[in-house]
Scaffold this active site. Sequence first.
Site, PDB file in Angstrom:
ATOM      1  N   LYS A 140       0.694  -1.161  -0.155  1.00 52.33           N
ATOM      2  CA  LYS A 140      -0.269  -0.001  -0.013  1.00 52.33           C
ATOM      3  C   LYS A 140       0.933   1.119  -0.193  1.00 52.33           C
ATOM      4  CE  LYS A 140      -3.914   2.102   2.826  1.00 52.33           C
ATOM      5  NZ  LYS A 140      -4.662   2.034   3.641  1.00 52.33           N
ATOM      6  N   SER A 144      -9.437   1.842   2.826  1.00 53.04           N
ATOM      7  CA  SER A 144      -8.574   2.701   1.909  1.00 53.04           C
ATOM      8  C   SER A 144      -7.707   1.842   1.246  1.00 53.04           C
ATOM      9  CB  SER A 144      -7.917   3.751   2.886  1.00 53.04           C
ATOM     10  OG  SER A 144      -7.097   3.028   3.601  1.00 53.04           O
ATOM     11  N   SER A 163      -9.755  -0.592   6.986  1.00 57.05           N
ATOM     12  CA  SER A 163      -9.057  -0.575   5.839  1.00 57.05           C
ATOM     13  C   SER A 163      -8.471  -1.953   5.128  1.00 57.05           C
ATOM     14  CB  SER A 163      -8.309   0.753   5.488  1.00 57.05           C
ATOM     15  OG  SER A 163      -9.327   1.770   5.708  1.00 57.05           O
TER      16      SER A 163
END
Length: 514
Positions: free
Chosen positions: A107, A183, A207
């Site tokens: 990420k 996210s 997330s």
Amino acid sequence: MGKRFLLFYSLLSLLLLRCHPTPEQTAAPLDLTELTVADIHEAYRAGRFTAQQLVAAYLDRIKEVDTLTHAISVVNPEALAAAQALDDEFARTQQLRPLHGIPVIVKDNINTRGLPTTGGALALQDFVPDADAFIIQRLVDAGAIVLAKSNMAEWAFSPMHTESSTVGTTHNPYHLDHVPAGSSGGTAAAVAANFGTLGLGTDTGNSIRGPSSHNALVGFRTTLGLVSRSAIIPLYLRNDVVGPMCRTVEDATRVLEVTAGFDPDDPLTRQAEGKIPDNYQQFLQADGLQGARIGVLRALSDHDPNPEIKALFEQALADLRAQGADVVDSVAVPDFAALRQHQWCAEFRKDVEAYLATYVHRDTMQTLEDIIRVGTTSDYAAEGLAYQADHIGRGGLPEVPCGDAYTDPRRIAFREAIEHTMDSLRLDALVYPSWLHPPALIDSFQVQYRGDNSQIIAPHTGQPAFTVPMGFTRENLPAGLQFLGRMYAEPTLIKLTYAYEQATHHRVPPTLEK
């Protein structure tokens, strides 16, 4: 400067994709579908393919398919070189490290040496860390290859969708008109679509588990303090966790095994000392549900569920019983509705400014106001920044200080109520749907945002919560089943989720068709 920098990285990435060995140079085109760490290591030992060939095949797939999903922010131009070094090491030693030659999607809020770490934001679009985050170093030391960085909801603000100023909007590979949640939606979409073997996400409220649920993945939100969060762009550090997003429980367990441990740059990890077993893979037991006691938290399963998700959940309970679990239906936590209130604390300003001072070191980028000055292309992120500029502390109870999961009285009271209930009923875990509704349409994600269960308990109590695939709706949209455990009960959750996964095998790859 920023746009020129991103253009340079885009061109470098394109050059890498065009210059790696072609399928004709490999023994045979690689089938990347659902490859696991064990599959890859078996292939390495048998000489069926090398790490270089595997990386090249993944890069080909990203080039061909990510135009549909927009999951990747940048590929690593050093990935093939890292693979070659690992191939040379294996040829020399005939030994494989725990994650030897395993490509990982990371990420874009986790510091990764030599690659942009932007948080999806224009304010950091040309920030390139000169050192890996602790968790990345652990993975690299174990032999993993950082293949690419993944798109994310800008500043990790959105649990609903994954939109950034640097990449745009990520699409759910199971149905491209739908969100992958947020996210960590870029990691989820990439791993679900077989762009890499393993994935890393972060979870402040939802997330890891929300995107994993929406993409038929396994997502581990581990106990706060078990895994380091240093050198990661924070949202609310008091809640933030970093962890695996994978296609199998076994692969997620392998990631946890090499990442758990003390980091002096994250003092919370001292809480885990003495609580980490020698290895986590010993708990991968196909009969792990035999004799287990599982409580059904109807407060989270029966609140306005989608009928299809409800049906999948009821079938999951039947499957747990069929595997020998004693399902206690239902369980009520005393004062649950009151205890869950006023748990959130807005600390983005403090946390992000500390990150900027520690890692970014720019006179022009020191404060939240500097971030706002640079701006954003996302209306949602703009609203989030405006909110963070005007809010700090605990909403609803501004006079009550915010603290971590080990010192905050409200958080401790919430956790104790849950764990005391579990103790009184001798429960190994509580279960509920990770999300009560299917993934929303991208064009109306805010209107359709309903049923997110992941933000209610674990972010505040600090407890571990794992999600595993629970099946699909008639439209082929995934759903997840969440297991909540006691603090540092990862061994128990691994046993339960692995046994459920092995009994049901709900994970099916997407076809990537509209």
